[in-house]
Design a protein around this motif. Structure first.
Motif, short mmCIF file in Angstrom:
data_model
loop_
_atom_site.label_atom_id
_atom_site.label_comp_id
_atom_site.label_asym_id
_atom_site.label_seq_id
_atom_site.Cartn_x
_atom_site.Cartn_y
_atom_site.Cartn_z
N ASP A 8 -1.24 -2.40 -3.63
CA ASP A 8 -1.51 -0.98 -3.79
C ASP A 8 -2.83 -0.78 -4.53
O ASP A 8 -3.61 0.13 -4.20
N SER A 33 -2.41 6.72 8.00
CA SER A 33 -1.20 7.31 7.43
C SER A 33 -0.50 6.33 6.49
O SER A 33 0.00 6.72 5.43
N SER A 36 -2.50 6.23 3.28
CA SER A 36 -2.26 7.44 2.49
C SER A 36 -0.91 7.37 1.78
O SER A 36 -0.78 7.75 0.61
N HIS A 37 0.09 6.86 2.48
CA HIS A 37 1.43 6.70 1.88
C HIS A 37 1.39 5.72 0.72
O HIS A 37 2.03 5.93 -0.33
N ILE A 39 -1.19 5.03 -1.26
CA ILE A 39 -1.87 5.63 -2.41
C ILE A 39 -0.97 6.65 -3.10
O ILE A 39 -0.90 6.72 -4.33
N ARG A 40 -0.23 7.44 -2.31
CA ARG A 40 0.68 8.41 -2.91
C ARG A 40 1.76 7.70 -3.72
O ARG A 40 2.15 8.16 -4.80
N GLY A 41 2.25 6.57 -3.19
CA GLY A 41 3.26 5.80 -3.92
C GLY A 41 2.72 5.26 -5.23
O GLY A 41 3.42 5.28 -6.26
N GLU A 43 0.24 6.57 -7.02
CA GLU A 43 0.07 7.71 -7.93
C GLU A 43 1.42 8.16 -8.50
O GLU A 43 1.51 8.52 -9.68
N THR A 44 2.44 8.10 -7.68
CA THR A 44 3.78 8.50 -8.15
C THR A 44 4.29 7.55 -9.22
O THR A 44 4.83 7.98 -10.25
N ARG A 49 -2.70 11.47 -10.93
CA ARG A 49 -3.49 11.53 -9.70
C ARG A 49 -4.74 10.66 -9.86
O ARG A 49 -5.45 10.76 -10.87
N ARG A 53 -8.83 14.72 -3.06
CA ARG A 53 -9.00 14.75 -1.61
C ARG A 53 -9.47 16.13 -1.17
O ARG A 53 -8.92 17.15 -1.59
#
Length: 295
Positions: A8, A33, A36-37, A39-41, A43-44, A49, A53
């Motif tokens: 990650d 996609s 993006s998933h 990176i979101r994971g 950040e979570t 953040r 974007r």
């Protein structure tokens, strides 16, 4: 952070450096996609953040910039160390990435390196032709080439070429219709072939000197290029005067295809130097390249 999350972090570094999910996904060999998933994971899990974007760009937040500056150099060091392990073999091997302007690439790098490459089939040379002042560390180049007076003080610089002198040239046919300039100021009455520099998109200023006094001139004409060979081609076609390194036009001047003017005004510049970070660990392949280029 657990070991399985290192991927990650690598994904984040790629996006932050490229400033684009599309480019980073292509570099990593994954879908946009999926990236993006990922990176979101990340950040979570971190609860903060890392990237801002917009529809046109992606840039690190303050926290993202801090993570990038911390993680990226360490991943680079690991990559370099892994690459150096392969150099424990008897023969040099690996890819050496160099960024240089077109003239340096054609007139210094190519003749010197092509002379040895047949003897080292496991060495690859990746040359990026670029006129900008590239940051070789952030762009992950092994080395760059610049004139001696423009190399940063914290870099190791190795001289690889003689001093350079510029030349102003035009065809006999052009000069049959236009008087030869006597001083650089006269160039403002001539059609000149310009070079557009990548930094801010500015046009190159033609730099002259006589008796120790510098004189810079802005010129104009029909043609603007972002490389030297195109400017020379336009001059040979009679479109005006070109300001280029003299070694590019020596043969044309000797055979009369081009005439040289303002010779006494054309200065000499410190020659090309190969530069690289002082902390770089030299591999056999890199040492081979440096020794081949050194004068």
């Amino acid at each position: 952070m657990e070991h399985e999350n290192f991927n990650d972090l690598l994904a984040f570094v790629a996006v932050a450096r490229e400033g684009s999910f599309t480019k980073a996904a292509k570099q990593l060999g994954v879908s946009q996609s999926a990236l993006s998933h990922t990176i979101r994971g990340l950040e979570t899990r971190l609860g903060i953040r890392l990237l801002t974007r917009t529809t046109r760009s992606v840039s690190p937040t303050e926290a993202g910039e801090r993570l990038l500056n911390t993680a990226a150099p360490r991943f680079d060091e690991i990559t370099q160390e892994l690459a150096s392990l392969s150099e424990l073999r008897d023969k040099p091997a690996g890819t050496i990435r160099i960024t240089a302007a077109e003239h340096a690439a054609n007139n210094v790098l190519w003749p010197k390196l092509s002379a040895i490459m047949h003897d080292y089939p496991d060495v690859k040379i990746d040359i990026n032709v670029d006129y900008s002042m590239t940051n070789i560390v952030t762009q992950r180049f092994d080395a760059g080439v610049r004139l001696g007076d423009s190399v940063e003080k914290d870099m190791i610089a190795v001289r690889i070429g003689p001093d350079l002198r510029m030349a102003v040239v035009g065809t006999p046919e052009y000069f049959s219709r236009h008087p030869k300039p006597r001083t650089p100021h006269d160039l403002q009455q001539h059609r000149c072939i310009n070079l557009r520099l990548p930094t801010h998109g500015n046009l190159q200023i033609w730099e002259f000197e006589k008796n120790g006094a510098p004189l810079n001139v802005r010129v104009d004409g029909q043609w603007v290029f972002n490389n030297t060979s195109s400017r020379l081609r336009a001059a040979l076609a009679g479109y005006g005067l070109a300001y280029v390194p003299e070694d590019m036009v020596e043969d044309h001047v000797k055979d009369g295809t081009l005439l040289r003017v303002l010779r006494e005004w054309c200065p000499t510049f410190p020659g090309y130097h190969l530069y690289y970070p002082s902390r770089r660990q030299s591999s056999l392949a890199f040492t081979l390249v440096v020794d081949a280029l050194r004068i």
